[in-house]
Design a protein around this motif. Sequence first.
Motif, PDB file in Angstrom:
ATOM      1  N   ASN A 658      43.589  37.454  35.083  1.00  0.00           N
ATOM      2  CA  ASN A 658      43.078  36.902  36.334  1.00  0.00           C
ATOM      3  C   ASN A 658      42.947  35.398  36.260  1.00  0.00           C
ATOM      4  O   ASN A 658      43.291  34.679  37.201  1.00  0.00           O
ATOM      5  N   LEU A 659      42.441  34.907  35.141  1.00  0.00           N
ATOM      6  CA  LEU A 659      42.336  33.457  34.968  1.00  0.00           C
ATOM      7  C   LEU A 659      43.709  32.798  35.030  1.00  0.00           C
ATOM      8  O   LEU A 659      43.872  31.730  35.619  1.00  0.00           O
ATOM      9  N   ALA A 660      44.700  33.472  34.440  1.00  0.00           N
ATOM     10  CA  ALA A 660      46.070  32.945  34.480  1.00  0.00           C
ATOM     11  C   ALA A 660      46.607  32.932  35.903  1.00  0.00           C
ATOM     12  O   ALA A 660      47.545  32.175  36.207  1.00  0.00           O
ATOM     13  N   GLY A 661      46.036  33.743  36.778  1.00  0.00           N
ATOM     14  CA  GLY A 661      46.431  33.751  38.184  1.00  0.00           C
ATOM     15  C   GLY A 661      45.498  32.946  39.065  1.00  0.00           C
ATOM     16  O   GLY A 661      45.592  33.017  40.293  1.00  0.00           O
ATOM     17  N   GLY A 662      44.586  32.191  38.447  1.00  0.00           N
ATOM     18  CA  GLY A 662      43.724  31.288  39.209  1.00  0.00           C
ATOM     19  C   GLY A 662      42.450  31.905  39.742  1.00  0.00           C
ATOM     20  O   GLY A 662      41.733  31.278  40.527  1.00  0.00           O
ATOM     21  N   VAL A 663      42.113  33.138  39.318  1.00  0.00           N
ATOM     22  CA  VAL A 663      40.887  33.789  39.802  1.00  0.00           C
ATOM     23  C   VAL A 663      39.723  33.380  38.913  1.00  0.00           C
ATOM     24  O   VAL A 663      39.787  33.496  37.688  1.00  0.00           O
ATOM     25  N   THR A 664      38.655  32.910  39.531  1.00  0.00           N
ATOM     26  CA  THR A 664      37.470  32.486  38.772  1.00  0.00           C
ATOM     27  C   THR A 664      36.258  33.365  39.032  1.00  0.00           C
ATOM     28  O   THR A 664      35.373  33.470  38.181  1.00  0.00           O
ATOM     29  N   THR A 665      36.196  33.982  40.220  1.00  0.00           N
ATOM     30  CA  THR A 665      35.044  34.803  40.593  1.00  0.00           C
ATOM     31  C   THR A 665      35.527  36.105  41.219  1.00  0.00           C
ATOM     32  O   THR A 665      36.487  36.103  41.989  1.00  0.00           O
ATOM     33  N   SER A 666      34.850  37.203  40.871  1.00  0.00           N
ATOM     34  CA  SER A 666      35.179  38.502  41.478  1.00  0.00           C
ATOM     35  C   SER A 666      33.907  39.273  41.759  1.00  0.00           C
ATOM     36  O   SER A 666      32.909  39.123  41.042  1.00  0.00           O
ATOM     37  N   GLN A 667      33.976  40.089  42.795  1.00  0.00           N
ATOM     38  CA  GLN A 667      32.924  41.087  42.982  1.00  0.00           C
ATOM     39  C   GLN A 667      33.465  42.414  42.442  1.00  0.00           C
ATOM     40  O   GLN A 667      34.482  42.919  42.919  1.00  0.00           O
ATOM     41  N   LEU A 668      32.786  42.948  41.435  1.00  0.00           N
ATOM     42  CA  LEU A 668      33.176  44.233  40.857  1.00  0.00           C
ATOM     43  C   LEU A 668      32.434  45.328  41.606  1.00  0.00           C
ATOM     44  O   LEU A 668      31.214  45.432  41.523  1.00  0.00           O
ATOM     45  N   LEU A 669      33.207  46.116  42.323  1.00  0.00           N
ATOM     46  CA  LEU A 669      32.615  47.121  43.203  1.00  0.00           C
ATOM     47  C   LEU A 669      32.692  48.516  42.609  1.00  0.00           C
ATOM     48  O   LEU A 669      33.646  48.870  41.913  1.00  0.00           O
ATOM     49  N   HIS A 670      31.687  49.292  42.905  1.00  0.00           N
ATOM     50  CA  HIS A 670      31.714  50.734  42.680  1.00  0.00           C
ATOM     51  C   HIS A 670      32.859  51.312  43.492  1.00  0.00           C
ATOM     52  O   HIS A 670      33.332  50.717  44.459  1.00  0.00           O
ATOM     53  N   GLY A 671      33.356  52.479  43.098  1.00  0.00           N
ATOM     54  CA  GLY A 671      34.450  53.105  43.825  1.00  0.00           C
ATOM     55  C   GLY A 671      34.001  53.744  45.122  1.00  0.00           C
ATOM     56  O   GLY A 671      32.900  53.489  45.627  1.00  0.00           O
ATOM     57  N   SER A 672      34.853  54.597  45.674  1.00  0.00           N
ATOM     58  CA  SER A 672      34.600  55.167  47.000  1.00  0.00           C
ATOM     59  C   SER A 672      34.480  56.686  46.953  1.00  0.00           C
ATOM     60  O   SER A 672      34.933  57.380  47.855  1.00  0.00           O
ATOM     61  N   ALA A 673      33.878  57.206  45.887  1.00  0.00           N
ATOM     62  CA  ALA A 673      33.767  58.657  45.738  1.00  0.00           C
ATOM     63  C   ALA A 673      32.634  59.247  46.562  1.00  0.00           C
ATOM     64  O   ALA A 673      32.602  60.446  46.786  1.00  0.00           O
ATOM     65  N   ASN A 674      31.702  58.423  47.006  1.00  0.00           N
ATOM     66  CA  ASN A 674      30.552  58.936  47.749  1.00  0.00           C
ATOM     67  C   ASN A 674      30.186  57.993  48.901  1.00  0.00           C
ATOM     68  O   ASN A 674      30.476  56.800  48.860  1.00  0.00           O
ATOM     69  N   PRO A 675      29.560  58.500  49.929  1.00  0.00           N
ATOM     70  CA  PRO A 675      29.201  57.644  51.067  1.00  0.00           C
ATOM     71  C   PRO A 675      28.352  56.443  50.663  1.00  0.00           C
ATOM     72  O   PRO A 675      28.602  55.325  51.101  1.00  0.00           O
ATOM     73  N   ILE A 676      27.353  56.695  49.829  1.00  0.00           N
ATOM     74  CA  ILE A 676      26.517  55.609  49.319  1.00  0.00           C
ATOM     75  C   ILE A 676      26.805  55.472  47.830  1.00  0.00           C
ATOM     76  O   ILE A 676      26.444  56.329  47.029  1.00  0.00           O
TER      77      ILE A 676
END
Length: 997
Positions: A658-676
């Motif tokens: 990601n750094l090699a592609g210029g990404v410095t910040t990410s939001q790491l999200l939980h998946g979509s297996a449940n409504p909440i």
Amino acid sequence: MKKLLFLLLLGLPFSRLAAQDYFPNNESVRNENNNFTAFTNAKIYVTPTQVIEQGTLLIREGKVINVGKSVALPKNCVVYNMEGKTIYPSFIDMYTNFGVANPAAYSGSREPLYDTKRKGFYWNEHIRSEVNASGFYKYDSAKAEEFLKAGFGVVNTHMADGVARGTGLIVPLSDESKTNKILFDKVTQHFAFTRSVTTNQAYPSSLMGMIALLKQMYHDKNWYKNGNSTYKDSSLEALIENEKLVQIFAAEDKLNALRVAKIGKEFGINYILKGSGNEFERIDDIKKTNAKFIVPVNFPDAYDVSDPYQANQMELADMRFWNQAPTNLKVLTENGVVFAITTDKLKKLEDFKSKLLKAIKYGFDKTKALEALTTVPASLLGKPAELGNLKNGAYANFIVTSGDFFDEKTILYENWVLGNKYVVNDMNSKDVRGNYELTFDNKTYQLKIEGELSSPKAEVKTSEDKKVNAKLSMANNWFNLLLKSDDSTKVEFHRLMALVTDTNQFSGKATMANGTESYWSAKKTSVTEKKAEETAKLEINKVFPVTFPNLPFGNLQKPKQETLLFKNVTVWTNEKEGILKETDVLIKNGKIAAIGTNLSDPSAKVIDGKGKHLTNGIIDEHSHIAISRGVNESGHNATAEVTIEDVVNSDDINIYRNLAGGVTTSQLLHGSANPIGGRSAIVKWKWGLSPDEMIYKNSPQFIKFALGENVKQANWGINNPTRFPQTRMGVEQVFMDYFNRAKEYDEAWKAFNAQGKKGKVKAPRVDLELQTLAEIINKKRFITCHSYVQSEILMLMRVAEKFGFRVNTYTHILEGYKVANEMKEHGVGASTFSDWWAYKYEVNDAIPYNGALLHNQGVTVAYNSDDAEMSRRLNQEAAKAVKYGNVSEEEAWKFVTLNPAKLLHIDDKVGSIKVGKDADLVLWNDNPLSVYAKAEKTMIEGVVYFDIETDEIQRANLAKEKSELIMQQLQEKNKGMITQEPKKKEKIEYHCDTLEH
């Protein structure tokens, strides 16, 4: 007369009277040894640092009575002359499941279970704190012999099943009485990040779920302890009863060790951490935990890399770990980490000594080794007086050896446990192992004897180096060697026998295959001490340095903040100034200090930016890289209690990509297996730093919600899905139910905080799930929602408005163009894909103009990756907004920089190049929207974490390192060392719908 009789009785030896039982007990006639036993003239290690030369050890009834240079021996004393022998305290293994079999695996319905069927126990069946291992303990004679032969006298054992595993006990490895003797019961309480095999209860299904479950368990324990519960819970009562026991947590990984330490700090628990042997890779962070460890010595065997095709499949990281792992104990010692050694995870217990000696060859101190096997585990178990030493009053657990235990040639003769002798090797047996010149039948052979003292193995070769079929047996020092005759047409053997009195030279009678008799002799060939030392040195491989992280492209030193001056560069400000040509940018103290022309700073490193472009770092609003053991906690339909912050994996190579592609910040999200779903982690990709150092400081709080096919299990492949909801209308009901409950929960706590201190209201139970949802209602936490279909997009906005908050971001949102006006009115942003569509049914109406249409309606639009591969090409994804919708280059660039920063509420710190903002910048060799653009430097807060020139140097160094490691392993194989088959690790790249098995 009575007085005389009384005086006569007084004159009898008191000890004899005290020891005599006139009546036998009711069960059987006693057969106890009440005599003293003395071991004289031995070198005695009372403790690892207290050594007595020519000392005497006196024991009785399983305990040490006296030890010293001069000990008076009682009359009723059995004396063993240990001239030339060494006595050590027997070893202690404080992490085993000796004699405690795991429970039977669940064999019921394969459908997942969501509620417990147990009555009177904790609601989650992976919490088994009520289990007392003593109730399941059964002495294992065969396993005990393995431990005894390795030098162990006692072990701490427990049932290795579940997250909370119950109590452990200390047992002696002596079956002299043929009983299941327990030395100390309920000494330890055990925990781990593993599910129980006894249940099909679906939750927790991920590492973050297990962490959340533990936190909830501790909150429940404290609440229950304060008398707030109206029902009986045996699991919580056991936790309360055992909270003062030694707490052992099987972390099994360096990053897990850091996670467990955080749990311990939060709840005031000093866990002893069972490690995995990779602690050296994060030693600074391990040291900061101040935790004590139990460390295995299961160093990996070398890989058989003789096949170049297989070798090419090997990960360099695995080869490097093989090379470095033997240094772990040394590194821990040098950094002052207190630890005990365990045999856990060894394939064979008989390998224990060789593994330990390997660590010593790589610098581990012998005294520290002995401490880690004796006094340290005794102290950690709270039994420093009774175990791990030979002081007066301690248990008589000791081993007798021929010399220094940590010498390869030293023989372990006896292991005494509670004063009972176990013979490992007959003390009178002659050690014939070594190399000999064998003379027989007027011919000379080379005889090599190796293996165990009790069962040596012989290898015989002719003077022409031809191997001869041979079999050796030893009994009562009688040497019996069978040699196959020279006649290849018959299976006949010559028999060579001798009584060995001198291991340097012995001879005897030979009975030939034809029945005639002759004589033979064997003379040991000597090796000088100098040559032996040189041989030992050759056995130590060159150890490659640890990098941060200890992976390819890791740094030898953690990168440092710099003062940098970019000169004459094209600056994409993302501010009202737009794109500035031939401009200077000064970076100082991690911030953007100045923007202009003709800037100077004598302390700055100047970087010529002519013909290059400087942008702020790319921000990925939706990513799933760098997450440990599960992106989904799918065990419940609502899991707001879990958080990705607990499971950030700083050792994921995708960070560097990601750094090699210029990404410095990410939001790491939980998946979509449940409504909440679970809470997210906003991270800065500080390659080489720890997970906690990557997490954005004081970041806004987010949570993942989801709609559509995934949450209703449309594609899960379960024959008869049982989890609610199964329909889209059920998804809405989940939101309504949980927010109503969260509202009631919030009101209960507000009432308690207002009146509880006056004693009028009992404390509500802390519920991490409802607490999180209440934060949403109170506008302290924001929702990022996985979405596709317009009807559900509108539905969630209505639910939010009903409870007085707003949805922050719709991610995916591929039908967003249909409801752009409603989204604008609600105030929700869109984090979408540039041109992904038709990969499942509910995406059929997706169009590549979606982002542009939403943007034109005034919705804040970002492009995200949701994919490890796409995340390193987000600059090209932004360019597609120009192609599909004629968005200007400046606005398109904001789709992956300033706009996601706004959606994450961090645009005051990042997202544009402005004086005072964080220096999270990327230097490109071309227009960043070009397919030809490469990131030459990527920095975060003034620290360069990716440099394309350094990258090229590293690639050459890594190729050289791999080549050297292959040669080291080939040499191991050529020496006859054990090797293992190369294995290619299949890496799981997480997506929204990835489930843990």
